[in-house]
Scaffold this motif. Structure first.
Motif, short mmCIF file in Angstrom:
data_model
loop_
_atom_site.label_atom_id
_atom_site.label_comp_id
_atom_site.label_asym_id
_atom_site.label_seq_id
_atom_site.Cartn_x
_atom_site.Cartn_y
_atom_site.Cartn_z
N VAL A 45 0.83 -1.21 0.00
CA VAL A 45 0.00 0.00 0.00
C VAL A 45 0.86 1.25 0.00
O VAL A 45 0.60 2.22 -0.70
CB VAL A 45 -0.96 -0.01 1.22
CG1 VAL A 45 -1.66 1.34 1.36
CG2 VAL A 45 -1.97 -1.13 1.08
N TYR A 46 1.93 1.24 0.80
CA TYR A 46 2.82 2.41 0.87
C TYR A 46 3.48 2.67 -0.49
O TYR A 46 3.54 3.81 -0.96
CB TYR A 46 3.89 2.17 1.92
CG TYR A 46 4.95 3.25 1.97
CD1 TYR A 46 6.19 3.07 1.38
CD2 TYR A 46 4.69 4.46 2.61
CE1 TYR A 46 7.16 4.06 1.41
CE2 TYR A 46 5.65 5.45 2.64
CZ TYR A 46 6.88 5.25 2.04
OH TYR A 46 7.82 6.23 2.07
N PHE B 178 2.39 1.75 -3.45
CA PHE B 178 1.37 2.17 -4.41
C PHE B 178 0.99 3.62 -4.20
O PHE B 178 0.89 4.42 -5.13
CB PHE B 178 0.14 1.27 -4.27
CG PHE B 178 -0.96 1.60 -5.23
CD1 PHE B 178 -2.06 2.35 -4.81
CD2 PHE B 178 -0.92 1.18 -6.54
CE1 PHE B 178 -3.09 2.66 -5.68
CE2 PHE B 178 -1.94 1.48 -7.43
CZ PHE B 178 -3.03 2.23 -6.99
N THR B 179 0.79 4.02 -2.91
CA THR B 179 0.42 5.40 -2.59
C THR B 179 1.53 6.37 -2.95
O THR B 179 1.29 7.44 -3.50
CB THR B 179 0.08 5.54 -1.10
OG1 THR B 179 -0.95 4.60 -0.76
CG2 THR B 179 -0.39 6.93 -0.77
N SER B 180 2.77 6.00 -2.63
CA SER B 180 3.90 6.87 -2.94
C SER B 180 4.04 7.05 -4.44
O SER B 180 4.32 8.15 -4.92
CB SER B 180 5.19 6.26 -2.36
OG SER B 180 5.11 6.16 -0.97
N ASN C 3 1.62 6.91 -6.73
CA ASN C 3 0.55 7.79 -7.21
C ASN C 3 0.82 9.23 -6.82
O ASN C 3 0.56 10.16 -7.58
CB ASN C 3 -0.79 7.34 -6.63
CG ASN C 3 -1.32 6.10 -7.33
OD1 ASN C 3 -0.84 5.75 -8.40
ND2 ASN C 3 -2.30 5.44 -6.74
N SER C 4 1.34 9.44 -5.58
CA SER C 4 1.63 10.80 -5.12
C SER C 4 2.68 11.46 -5.98
O SER C 4 2.57 12.61 -6.38
CB SER C 4 2.08 10.77 -3.66
OG SER C 4 2.41 12.06 -3.22
N SER D 178 3.41 10.68 -9.09
CA SER D 178 2.86 10.92 -10.42
C SER D 178 1.96 12.14 -10.43
O SER D 178 2.01 12.97 -11.35
CB SER D 178 2.06 9.68 -10.86
OG SER D 178 1.45 9.90 -12.10
N ASN D 179 1.12 12.30 -9.38
CA ASN D 179 0.23 13.46 -9.31
C ASN D 179 1.02 14.75 -9.18
O ASN D 179 0.67 15.78 -9.77
CB ASN D 179 -0.72 13.31 -8.12
CG ASN D 179 -1.75 12.23 -8.34
OD1 ASN D 179 -2.03 11.87 -9.49
ND2 ASN D 179 -2.32 11.69 -7.27
#
Length: 226
Positions: A69-70, A72-74, A76-77, A79-80
């Motif tokens: 999860v970490y 995946f979240t990192s 996406n962050s 990329s955003n």
């Protein structure tokens, strides 16, 4: 104790039959209670070991899930953030041309077909403002920046006012320097009153301010130079 061979009675401590001499089993019978307790303890130990293994597997699964999860979240962050930075960079180059002043008509379009980037040395050298014979006529601005800048791209912003009251919003308008060294800007709307004051702001194509000039006007129709 009976002899298993001749069934004669012997003492409990006798090792051989007193009648036939057969060897007697003098080892104490196994304690069924102790055997049961030992079995239960072994079974409990096995259960405890099984529980420990299950708990360890659960902990490992939770840790792996958290790490996934970490990551995946990192991802996406990051990329955003990159998309946001790219969008902001593109937006800074956009100019609002929806309202007030607009480029001159086709009759005043520059003969130069190539567009050059604006120079940081460009300044307002002079020019004129013209209005029609009625308050409802548009206002025309001719701004001299020099023939050496012919074909360069700029952005012009003009604020008109009368008696200290603003007549327009002064939107930023993209324009090109004509071969004669002038910028020709026409107000998008006619005003209810003749302007008595104008403020010109000149920017390069990247919205960096190059020069500013304020002009006092006679609140009448006609052409007024500055």
């Amino acid at each position: 104790m009976k002899c298993p061979n001749c069934q004669s009675e012997n003492s409990d401590t006798a090792k051989f039959c007193k009648k036939c001499g057969t060897a007697l089993n003098t080892e104490p019978a196994p304690n069924s209670h102790e055997s049961m307790v030992k079995s239960m303890n072994e079974h409990k130990s096995q259960n405890n070991n099984t529980k420990i293994i299950i708990v360890a597997l659960v902990i490992v699964a939770v840790v792996l899930a958290g790490a996934f999860v970490y990551m995946f979240t990192s991802g996406n962050s990051a990329s955003n953030s990159a998309n946001h930075a790219d969008s902001a960079s593109q937006n800074t180059s956009k100019v609002d041309t929806s309202d007030d002043d607009e480029p001159a008509t086709a009759s005043k379009t520059s003969d130069s077909s190539s567009s050059k980037s604006s120079s940081s040395s460009m300044t307002i050298k002079g020019g004129s403002f013209s209005t029609g014979s009625a308050d409802a006529d548009k206002t025309y601005a001719s701004i001299n920046v020099g023939k050496e800048h012919a074909g360069e791209s700029v952005i012009v912003q003009i604020f008109y006012s009368r008696d200290g009251n603003s007549l327009n919003n002064g939107n930023m308008v993209p324009a090109h320097v004509h071969d004669d060294g002038y910028l020709y800007i026409t107000s998008a709307d006619a005003y209810l009153y003749y302007p008595d004051y104008a403020t010109i702001k000149l920017y390069d194509s990247n919205s960096n301010l190059l020069d500013t000039q304020s002009v006092s006007l006679a609140a009448t129709s006609g052409t007024q130079t500055f």
